[in-house]
Design an enzyme around this catalytic site. Structure first.
Site, mmCIF file in Angstrom:
data_model
loop_
_atom_site.group_PDB
_atom_site.id
_atom_site.type_symbol
_atom_site.label_atom_id
_atom_site.label_comp_id
_atom_site.label_asym_id
_atom_site.label_seq_id
_atom_site.Cartn_x
_atom_site.Cartn_y
_atom_site.Cartn_z
ATOM 1 N N LYS A 178 0.822 -1.072 0.051
ATOM 2 C CA LYS A 178 -0.079 -0.098 -0.067
ATOM 3 C C LYS A 178 1.089 1.366 0.044
ATOM 4 O O LYS A 178 1.472 1.643 1.058
ATOM 5 C CB LYS A 178 -0.894 0.027 1.292
ATOM 6 C CG LYS A 178 -2.004 1.063 1.042
ATOM 7 C CD LYS A 178 -2.494 1.513 2.360
ATOM 8 C CE LYS A 178 -1.712 2.729 2.963
ATOM 9 N NZ LYS A 178 -1.702 3.934 2.331
ATOM 10 N N GLY A 231 6.843 5.640 8.229
ATOM 11 C CA GLY A 231 5.939 6.801 8.442
ATOM 12 C C GLY A 231 5.897 7.397 9.722
ATOM 13 O O GLY A 231 6.971 7.357 10.236
ATOM 14 N N SER A 232 4.801 7.978 10.152
ATOM 15 C CA SER A 232 5.233 8.972 11.478
ATOM 16 C C SER A 232 4.982 7.886 12.662
ATOM 17 O O SER A 232 4.531 6.902 12.629
ATOM 18 C CB SER A 232 3.714 10.064 11.322
ATOM 19 O OG SER A 232 2.711 9.115 11.517
ATOM 20 N N ASN A 233 5.378 8.608 13.566
ATOM 21 C CA ASN A 233 5.600 7.803 15.060
ATOM 22 C C ASN A 233 4.244 7.420 15.488
ATOM 23 O O ASN A 233 3.989 6.516 15.821
ATOM 24 C CB ASN A 233 6.420 8.760 15.832
ATOM 25 C CG ASN A 233 6.722 8.076 17.137
ATOM 26 O OD1 ASN A 233 5.993 7.946 18.075
ATOM 27 N ND2 ASN A 233 7.882 7.538 17.411
ATOM 28 N N GLY A 236 2.680 4.670 13.185
ATOM 29 C CA GLY A 236 3.749 3.479 13.421
ATOM 30 C C GLY A 236 3.312 2.841 14.859
ATOM 31 O O GLY A 236 3.099 1.585 15.053
ATOM 32 N N GLU A 253 9.961 1.990 10.802
ATOM 33 C CA GLU A 253 10.798 3.016 10.748
ATOM 34 C C GLU A 253 10.001 4.350 10.909
ATOM 35 O O GLU A 253 9.124 4.807 9.881
ATOM 36 C CB GLU A 253 11.618 3.046 9.276
ATOM 37 C CG GLU A 253 12.665 3.999 9.587
ATOM 38 C CD GLU A 253 12.524 5.160 9.248
ATOM 39 O OE1 GLU A 253 12.746 6.080 10.448
ATOM 40 O OE2 GLU A 253 12.656 5.481 8.270
ATOM 41 N N CYS A 287 13.365 11.448 6.736
ATOM 42 C CA CYS A 287 13.213 11.070 8.020
ATOM 43 C C CYS A 287 14.727 11.339 8.797
ATOM 44 O O CYS A 287 14.910 11.536 9.959
ATOM 45 C CB CYS A 287 12.894 9.750 8.111
ATOM 46 S SG CYS A 287 13.661 8.423 7.176
ATOM 47 N N GLU A 388 9.303 16.005 15.626
ATOM 48 C CA GLU A 388 9.653 16.037 14.282
ATOM 49 C C GLU A 388 8.700 16.989 13.309
ATOM 50 O O GLU A 388 7.579 16.927 13.521
ATOM 51 C CB GLU A 388 9.584 14.771 13.517
ATOM 52 C CG GLU A 388 9.834 14.427 12.356
ATOM 53 C CD GLU A 388 9.708 13.114 11.704
ATOM 54 O OE1 GLU A 388 8.594 12.582 11.766
ATOM 55 O OE2 GLU A 388 10.724 12.544 11.008
HETATM 56 O O1 TXE Z 1 2.175 9.866 7.589
HETATM 57 P P1 TXE Z 1 1.512 8.517 8.064
HETATM 58 P P2 TXE Z 1 1.735 10.932 6.684
HETATM 59 C C1 TXE Z 1 5.583 12.212 9.161
HETATM 60 C C2 TXE Z 1 5.870 13.541 9.199
HETATM 61 C C3 TXE Z 1 4.745 14.060 8.413
HETATM 62 C C4 TXE Z 1 3.676 13.100 9.073
HETATM 63 C C5 TXE Z 1 2.146 12.964 8.248
HETATM 64 O O2 TXE Z 1 6.048 14.345 10.225
HETATM 65 O O3 TXE Z 1 4.323 15.399 8.605
HETATM 66 O O4 TXE Z 1 4.328 11.978 9.197
HETATM 67 O O5 TXE Z 1 2.664 12.303 7.137
HETATM 68 C C6 TXE Z 1 -0.352 4.683 6.138
HETATM 69 N N1 TXE Z 1 -2.820 1.905 9.582
HETATM 70 N N2 TXE Z 1 6.088 11.220 8.338
HETATM 71 O O6 TXE Z 1 0.085 11.174 7.122
HETATM 72 O O7 TXE Z 1 0.140 8.695 8.539
HETATM 73 C C7 TXE Z 1 -0.543 6.098 5.067
HETATM 74 O O8 TXE Z 1 -1.367 5.655 4.466
HETATM 75 C C8 TXE Z 1 -2.059 1.758 8.551
HETATM 76 C C9 TXE Z 1 7.662 10.895 8.574
HETATM 77 O O9 TXE Z 1 1.782 10.834 5.285
HETATM 78 O O10 TXE Z 1 2.459 7.999 8.864
HETATM 79 C C10 TXE Z 1 0.803 5.928 4.502
HETATM 80 O O11 TXE Z 1 0.928 5.081 3.372
HETATM 81 N N3 TXE Z 1 -1.506 2.381 7.828
HETATM 82 C C11 TXE Z 1 7.982 9.947 8.003
HETATM 83 C C12 TXE Z 1 1.681 5.537 5.467
HETATM 84 O O12 TXE Z 1 0.947 4.957 6.706
HETATM 85 C C13 TXE Z 1 -1.553 3.700 7.969
HETATM 86 C C14 TXE Z 1 7.590 9.739 6.399
HETATM 87 C C15 TXE Z 1 2.456 6.654 6.380
HETATM 88 O O13 TXE Z 1 1.516 7.792 6.804
HETATM 89 C C16 TXE Z 1 -2.700 4.067 8.919
HETATM 90 C C17 TXE Z 1 6.240 10.126 6.448
HETATM 91 C C18 TXE Z 1 -3.297 3.108 9.682
HETATM 92 N N4 TXE Z 1 -4.154 3.559 10.821
HETATM 93 C C19 TXE Z 1 5.428 10.928 7.208
HETATM 94 N N5 TXE Z 1 -2.655 5.449 8.860
HETATM 95 C C20 TXE Z 1 9.325 9.538 7.925
HETATM 96 N N6 TXE Z 1 9.890 9.472 9.119
HETATM 97 O O14 TXE Z 1 10.169 9.348 7.176
HETATM 98 C C21 TXE Z 1 -1.672 5.892 7.998
HETATM 99 N N7 TXE Z 1 -1.366 4.682 7.297
#
Ligand code: TXE
Length: 499
Positions: A178, A231-233, A236, A253, A287, A388
């Site tokens: 996904k 993705g985000s903390n 995650g 991560e 990140c 972050e």
């Molecule tokens: O991240 P999400 P988003 C951080 C960064 C950014 C913030 C929001 O601070 O401003 O996150 O970004 C999927 N169950 N990072 O909204 O929500 C989502 O569809 C399963 C840091 O994009 O963490 C996407 O594919 N999956 C980071 C992925 O998770 C879910 C990089 C990441 O989305 C879900 C990106 C759920 N309940 C954002 N909800 C880095 N550290 O590199 C969402 N997703």
């Protein structure tokens, strides 16, 4: 200039080797100008059931293909990516906004990963080991886990996908992926490449949709045995909690609050270059982005002046314009989050020395641009030094010595990347030992990971797993211990050892 055909503008799910149109779709925007780029499916959870069904059948066959044969497909994937590097890079800039030079670097990372993991097809090393009994042989080997789920973000839409899918595939798994709906084009292009390279149908399946619907459906499906998430903390933690309930293996991560330490004996100009590259590259949305500079008091003023002057020369604009050094932010929500932290920083008493505002770029009035920003007079406990921000915002923190610098680096909940500029070899070794991060750079910024080393971090950055490097295989394999007794009699471990 790469363009998309009308057909390519309506993205489809890729399940069991077929392109499946979904009527419920969302617009995807080019962050440089706010124009609609493509439409991406907003799938129902049933798409995950279909993908799992296809993956189940495909994985059984795929696991029986000898690993060097599986690797042959990855070599082809790497070769096609190489041939198509410029197209992929331009499309990546269109959907993500990062400047074209960085997009090319990211695509190269994917190409490197293809060839590196293809090499694993002839290694995938296990161990042989002596046994405590006569005429007995023991070994351990890696086995595929079966069907794996990968969930990826928008900031590295192709590199992160390759870090996860390539080791999974070479190890004999089937994948359900996904991608982030902000950046769906790279997934589409990669699926086409897998198809052309001859990957059997069902070995990789792409389902587009929201995290809460499709991500959740993947986590809940009992036949998906591993979830690898970046993705985000916040998200995650939710993913890990759900996976924990189901005893599902999960690799996370989740970003960082990375610092560059500049000691008084550092080459200051070199440090400024490193800070610029790692703080403002990908508009600070990495990140591993440098979002804190921890500087020795003796060089604080010099560093600050040179950094501010270098920041003035950064051209902000459309990533496809070769003059641009900093591209747009991903979307309005990203801009709003950065603006919120600018207000927080001001309220906390930090000094806004540069930037701190949204920018309008001529002819790109609907793009999401933000000025490279420097806060000075920042203390370690301020929220801008702890959380972050995910934008081009750097906080300068002054310290008295190396011990204080290391303590400041470590006093955050994340532990992804850190860096130190110094000429002193003793400080280098002390710092690399004591910096509590998964990645440490010496005399370089906080970014620049290479694919054959483990990528990931300590504390709130992750849960002990690593993307890329040979360590990535640990996420996608199970260990099997095999004992072969050729003595022709019952030999009991721990009991018949004196016989
Ligand atoms: O991240 P999400 P988003 C951080 C960064 C950014 C913030 C929001 O601070 O401003 O996150 O970004 C999927 N169950 N990072 O909204 O929500 C989502 O569809 C399963 C840091 O994009 O963490 C996407 O594919 N999956 C980071 C992925 O998770 C879910 C990089 C990441 O989305 C879900 C990106 C759920 N309940 C954002 N909800 C880095 N550290 O590199 C969402 N997703």
């Amino acid at each position: 200039m790469t363009t998309l055909t009308n057909e390519e503008k309506i993205l489809k799910n890729f399940i069991n080797g077929e392109w499946i149109e979904v009527s419920n779709r969302e617009h995807v925007y080019n962050p440089a100008n706010g124009n609609v780029l493509v439409e991406v499916p907003n799938s129902n959870p049933e798409a995950i059931d279909q993908a799992v069904e296809a993956a189940r059948v495909a994985q059984k066959e795929w696991a029986l293909v000898p690993a060097p044969g599986r690797a042959e497909i990855l070599y082809k994937v790497g070769a096609i990516m190489k041939e198509r590097k410029e197209r992929l890079s331009q499309l990546l800039t269109l959907e993500n906004g990062k400047v074209i030079e960085e997009a090319r670097g990211e695509v190269q990372e994917g190409i490197d990963m293809a060839f590196y993991m293809a090499g694993e097809g002839r290694r995938l090393f296990g161990q042989t080991t002596p046994t405590e009994l006569k005429d007995k042989f023991a070994m351990s080997q890696r086995c595929p886990v079966g069907i794996v789920g990968i969930i990826t973000p928008w900031n590295f839409p192709i590199a992160i996908a390759t870090w996860k899918s390539f080791p999974a595939i070479v190890a004999g798994n089937a994948v359900i992926w996904k991608p982030s709906s902000e950046t769906p084009i790279m997934a589409y292009e990669l699926a086409k490449i897998f198809e052309e390279a001859g990957l059997p149908k069902g070995v990789i399946n792409i389902v587009y949709g929201s995290g809460t619907t499709i991500g959740q459906a993947m986590i809940e499906h009992e036949d998906i045995r591993v979830i690898s998430f970046t993705g985000s903390n916040e998200t995650g933690r939710k993913v890990a909690t759900e996976c924990g309930r189901q005893l599902k293996k999960v690799s996370l991560e989740m970003g960082g609050k990375n610092a560059v330490i500049v000691m008084e004996d550092a080459d200051i100009d070199l440090a400024v270059e490193g800070i610029l590259w790692s703080a403002f590259g990908t508009s600070g949305q990495r990140c591993t982005a440098c979002s804190r500079v921890i500087v020795h008091k003796d060089v604080r003023k010099t560093l600050e002046e040179r950094l501010l002057s270098a920041m003035e020369n950064l051209t902000i604009g459309d990533g496809l314009d070769p003059k641009s050094k900093v591209g747009p932010i991903i979307n309005q929500a990203g801009l709003d989050k950065i603006l919120k932290y600018i207000e927080i920083g001001k309220e906390e008493g930090a000094n806004l020395a540069a930037g701190g505002k949204q920018l309008t770029v001529e002819n790109y009035e609907n793009g999401f641009y933000f000025a490279p920003t420097l806060f000075t007079d920042v203390t370690i406990d301020m929220r801008i030094a702890q959380e972050e921000i995910f934008g081009p915002v750097v906080s300068l923190i002054e310290v008295n010595d190396l011990e204080e610098a290391i303590a400041a680096n470590n006093k955050v909940k994340y532990g992804l990347s850190s860096s130190i500029y110094t000429q002193d070899v003793n400080r280098v070794f002390k710092a690399q030992r004591d910096l509590d991060t998964g990645i440490v750079y010496v005399n370089a910024g906080t970014t620049g990971a290479e694919i054959h080393l483990p990528f990931g971090g300590t504390k709130g950055t992750g849960n002990g797993h690593r993307d890329s490097g040979v360590q990535a295989l640990d996420v996608f394999t199970e260990w099997k211990a095999v004992y072969v007794d050729y003595s022709g009699k019952l030999q009991r471990a721990q009991i018949d050892t004196d016989a």
